[in-house]
Scaffold this active site. Structure first.
Site, PDB file in Angstrom:
ATOM      1  N   ASN A   6       0.802  -1.384  -0.015  1.00  0.00           N
ATOM      2  CA  ASN A   6      -0.118   0.029   0.083  1.00  0.00           C
ATOM      3  C   ASN A   6       0.638   1.395   0.060  1.00  0.00           C
ATOM      4  O   ASN A   6       1.620   1.474   1.026  1.00  0.00           O
ATOM      5  CB  ASN A   6      -0.736  -0.059   1.448  1.00  0.00           C
ATOM      6  CG  ASN A   6      -1.755   1.210   1.483  1.00  0.00           C
ATOM      7  OD1 ASN A   6      -1.462   2.223   1.140  1.00  0.00           O
ATOM      8  ND2 ASN A   6      -2.982   0.791   1.912  1.00  0.00           N
ATOM      9  N   HIS A   9       0.871   6.188   1.776  1.00  0.00           N
ATOM     10  CA  HIS A   9       1.689   7.000   2.835  1.00  0.00           C
ATOM     11  C   HIS A   9       2.650   7.795   2.167  1.00  0.00           C
ATOM     12  O   HIS A   9       3.262   8.654   2.560  1.00  0.00           O
ATOM     13  CB  HIS A   9       2.177   6.395   4.085  1.00  0.00           C
ATOM     14  CG  HIS A   9       0.992   6.107   5.031  1.00  0.00           C
ATOM     15  ND1 HIS A   9       0.044   6.797   5.087  1.00  0.00           N
ATOM     16  CD2 HIS A   9       0.627   4.647   5.677  1.00  0.00           C
ATOM     17  CE1 HIS A   9      -0.892   6.096   5.825  1.00  0.00           C
ATOM     18  NE2 HIS A   9      -0.655   5.135   6.155  1.00  0.00           N
ATOM     19  N   HIS A  42      -5.785   3.425  -1.548  1.00  0.00           N
ATOM     20  CA  HIS A  42      -6.994   3.698  -0.897  1.00  0.00           C
ATOM     21  C   HIS A  42      -7.482   5.094  -1.071  1.00  0.00           C
ATOM     22  O   HIS A  42      -6.722   6.298  -0.785  1.00  0.00           O
ATOM     23  CB  HIS A  42      -6.714   3.865   0.768  1.00  0.00           C
ATOM     24  CG  HIS A  42      -8.024   3.834   1.669  1.00  0.00           C
ATOM     25  ND1 HIS A  42      -8.224   3.686   2.951  1.00  0.00           N
ATOM     26  CD2 HIS A  42      -9.380   4.292   1.019  1.00  0.00           C
ATOM     27  CE1 HIS A  42      -9.246   3.691   3.263  1.00  0.00           C
ATOM     28  NE2 HIS A  42     -10.155   4.000   2.113  1.00  0.00           N
ATOM     29  N   ARG A  48      -7.272  12.609   1.455  1.00  0.00           N
ATOM     30  CA  ARG A  48      -6.260  12.902   2.056  1.00  0.00           C
ATOM     31  C   ARG A  48      -4.987  12.681   1.746  1.00  0.00           C
ATOM     32  O   ARG A  48      -3.929  13.310   2.182  1.00  0.00           O
ATOM     33  CB  ARG A  48      -6.528  12.680   3.656  1.00  0.00           C
ATOM     34  CG  ARG A  48      -6.481  11.221   4.048  1.00  0.00           C
ATOM     35  CD  ARG A  48      -6.267  11.088   5.383  1.00  0.00           C
ATOM     36  NE  ARG A  48      -7.477  11.066   6.075  1.00  0.00           N
ATOM     37  CZ  ARG A  48      -7.606  10.413   7.352  1.00  0.00           C
ATOM     38  NH1 ARG A  48      -6.692   9.449   7.644  1.00  0.00           N
ATOM     39  NH2 ARG A  48      -8.954  10.088   7.711  1.00  0.00           N
ATOM     40  N   GLU A  70      -8.854   0.362  -2.491  1.00  0.00           N
ATOM     41  CA  GLU A  70      -9.604   0.259  -1.417  1.00  0.00           C
ATOM     42  C   GLU A  70     -10.453   1.406  -1.335  1.00  0.00           C
ATOM     43  O   GLU A  70     -10.091   2.550  -1.657  1.00  0.00           O
ATOM     44  CB  GLU A  70      -8.650   0.524  -0.215  1.00  0.00           C
ATOM     45  CG  GLU A  70      -7.888  -0.789   0.415  1.00  0.00           C
ATOM     46  CD  GLU A  70      -6.974  -0.795   1.712  1.00  0.00           C
ATOM     47  OE1 GLU A  70      -7.427   0.395   2.298  1.00  0.00           O
ATOM     48  OE2 GLU A  70      -6.333  -1.226   1.800  1.00  0.00           O
ATOM     49  N   HIS A 190      -3.253  -5.383   7.832  1.00  0.00           N
ATOM     50  CA  HIS A 190      -3.108  -4.206   8.783  1.00  0.00           C
ATOM     51  C   HIS A 190      -2.355  -4.572  10.034  1.00  0.00           C
ATOM     52  O   HIS A 190      -2.513  -5.570  10.544  1.00  0.00           O
ATOM     53  CB  HIS A 190      -4.815  -4.035   9.230  1.00  0.00           C
ATOM     54  CG  HIS A 190      -5.147  -2.591   9.372  1.00  0.00           C
ATOM     55  ND1 HIS A 190      -4.569  -1.820  10.742  1.00  0.00           N
ATOM     56  CD2 HIS A 190      -5.577  -1.761   8.612  1.00  0.00           C
ATOM     57  CE1 HIS A 190      -4.911  -0.748  10.524  1.00  0.00           C
ATOM     58  NE2 HIS A 190      -5.437  -0.459   9.520  1.00  0.00           N
TER      59      HIS A 190
HETATM   60  N1  PXP Z   1      -5.430  -3.661   4.360  1.00  0.00           N
HETATM   61  C1  PXP Z   1      -6.693  -2.466   4.649  1.00  0.00           C
HETATM   62  C2  PXP Z   1      -7.973  -2.996   4.448  1.00  0.00           C
HETATM   63  C3  PXP Z   1      -6.279  -1.381   5.003  1.00  0.00           C
HETATM   64  O1  PXP Z   1      -7.214  -0.500   5.111  1.00  0.00           O
HETATM   65  C4  PXP Z   1      -4.877  -1.127   5.218  1.00  0.00           C
HETATM   66  C5  PXP Z   1      -4.597   0.279   5.706  1.00  0.00           C
HETATM   67  O2  PXP Z   1      -4.612   1.328   4.778  1.00  0.00           O
HETATM   68  C6  PXP Z   1      -4.017  -1.922   5.216  1.00  0.00           C
HETATM   69  C7  PXP Z   1      -4.493  -3.370   5.022  1.00  0.00           C
HETATM   70  C8  PXP Z   1      -2.475  -1.955   5.513  1.00  0.00           C
HETATM   71  O3  PXP Z   1      -2.332  -1.565   6.848  1.00  0.00           O
HETATM   72  P1  PXP Z   1      -1.014  -1.166   7.346  1.00  0.00           P
HETATM   73  O4  PXP Z   1      -0.835   0.202   6.854  1.00  0.00           O
HETATM   74  O5  PXP Z   1      -1.142  -1.083   8.789  1.00  0.00           O
HETATM   75  O6  PXP Z   1       0.112  -2.062   6.723  1.00  0.00           O
END
Ligand code: PXP
Length: 246
Positions: A6, A9, A42, A48, A70, A190
């Site tokens: 992901n 960030h 996402h 944001r 997402e 997550h």
């Molecule tokens: N899966 C989902 C559905 C999420 O919303 C997120 C956070 O954006 C993640 C995975 C990744 O989580 P982390 O950033 O804590 O690795």
């Protein structure tokens, strides 16, 4: 086991200064060079971090890995998904004030709008995954709602310690098993990081892990390619050895 990275960030840092860098697409390409099998973005209602242009660029430039969008189960996002055509849509709950997604979908409470979003998106050939808590009833309900996949929320496991962590791990394991038994593809994600990923990666029947914050954070020390490589190395090691921390 696939690793979806992901890159939200990367855009968070860009937005902190209203700048044009760092660029999530460049980061995504580096993550792929490090071994990422997919890229997740996402698109939040408030934009944001990732914005519509990021999503378009990620989709049109990256054809060989899974692009996972997402999003909340709302009409605006469903229309965007149908236009952009990611390889996978993961429906998540979204609260404006939250720092990150705080838990799985409330499937019972929101079943109508979730079903509507699943039906509209899957009718166009895009599989939908539901981000759910590691609860057997949510596994069953996801199947009833017609989703092809689920992503089990590992945040409770990741944030717990000691015996509590072992019991949260067990909940994830049971949810994966039941999901497989009833024919769902099961992902997880997550809060996963180098120090806690192995217990999850060792669970049989998980299709892929979706990891963001920790990989982007470690890229500051290691570089993004190396941070992704290290995460994949730990995942592979855990799968090969059936790693179990007690
Ligand atoms: N899966 C989902 C559905 C999420 O919303 C997120 C956070 O954006 C993640 C995975 C990744 O989580 P982390 O950033 O804590 O690795």
């Amino acid at each position: 086991m696939l690793l979806g990275v992901n890159v939200d960030h990367v855009a968070t840092i860009r937005e902190a200064r209203g700048e044009t860098e760092p660029d999530p697409l460049i980061a995504a390409k580096m993550a792929i060079d490090g071994g990422a099998d997919g890229i997740t973005v996402h698109l939040r209602e408030d934009r944001r971090h990732i914005n519509d242009r990021d999503l378009r660029r990620v989709r049109s430039n990256l054809k060989k890995v899974e692009i996972n969008l997402e999003m909340a189960a709302i009409n605006e996002m469903v229309n965007i998904a149908l236009k952009i055509r990611p390889d996978l849509v993961t429906l998540v709950p979204e609260k404006r004030a939250e720092l990150t997604t705080e838990g799985g979908l409330e499937l019972e409470k929101c079943s109508k709008k979730i079903k509507k979003a699943i039906d509209s998106i899957q009718a166009k050939g895009i599989p939908v995954s539901l981000f759910i808590n590691p609860a057997i009833k949510d596994i069953h309900m996801s199947k009833q709602l017609g989703a092809s996949m689920v992503e089990i929320h590992t945040g409770l496991y990741a944030n717990a310690a000691g015996r509590k962590q072992i019991s949260e791990l067990e909940r994830v394991r049971k949810a994966v098993k039941r999901g497989n038994e009833i024919g769902l593809l099961v992902n997880a994600g997550h809060g996963l990081k180098f120090s806690n990923v192995k217990n999850i990666a060792a669970i049989k029947g998980i299709r892929g892990l979706y990891i963001g914050h920790s990989i982007i954070a470690n890229s500051i020390y290691l570089g993004l390619e190396s941070a992704v490589k290290e995460m994949k190395r730990l995942m592979k090691q855990a799968q090969n050895l059936g790693f179990q921390e007690r």
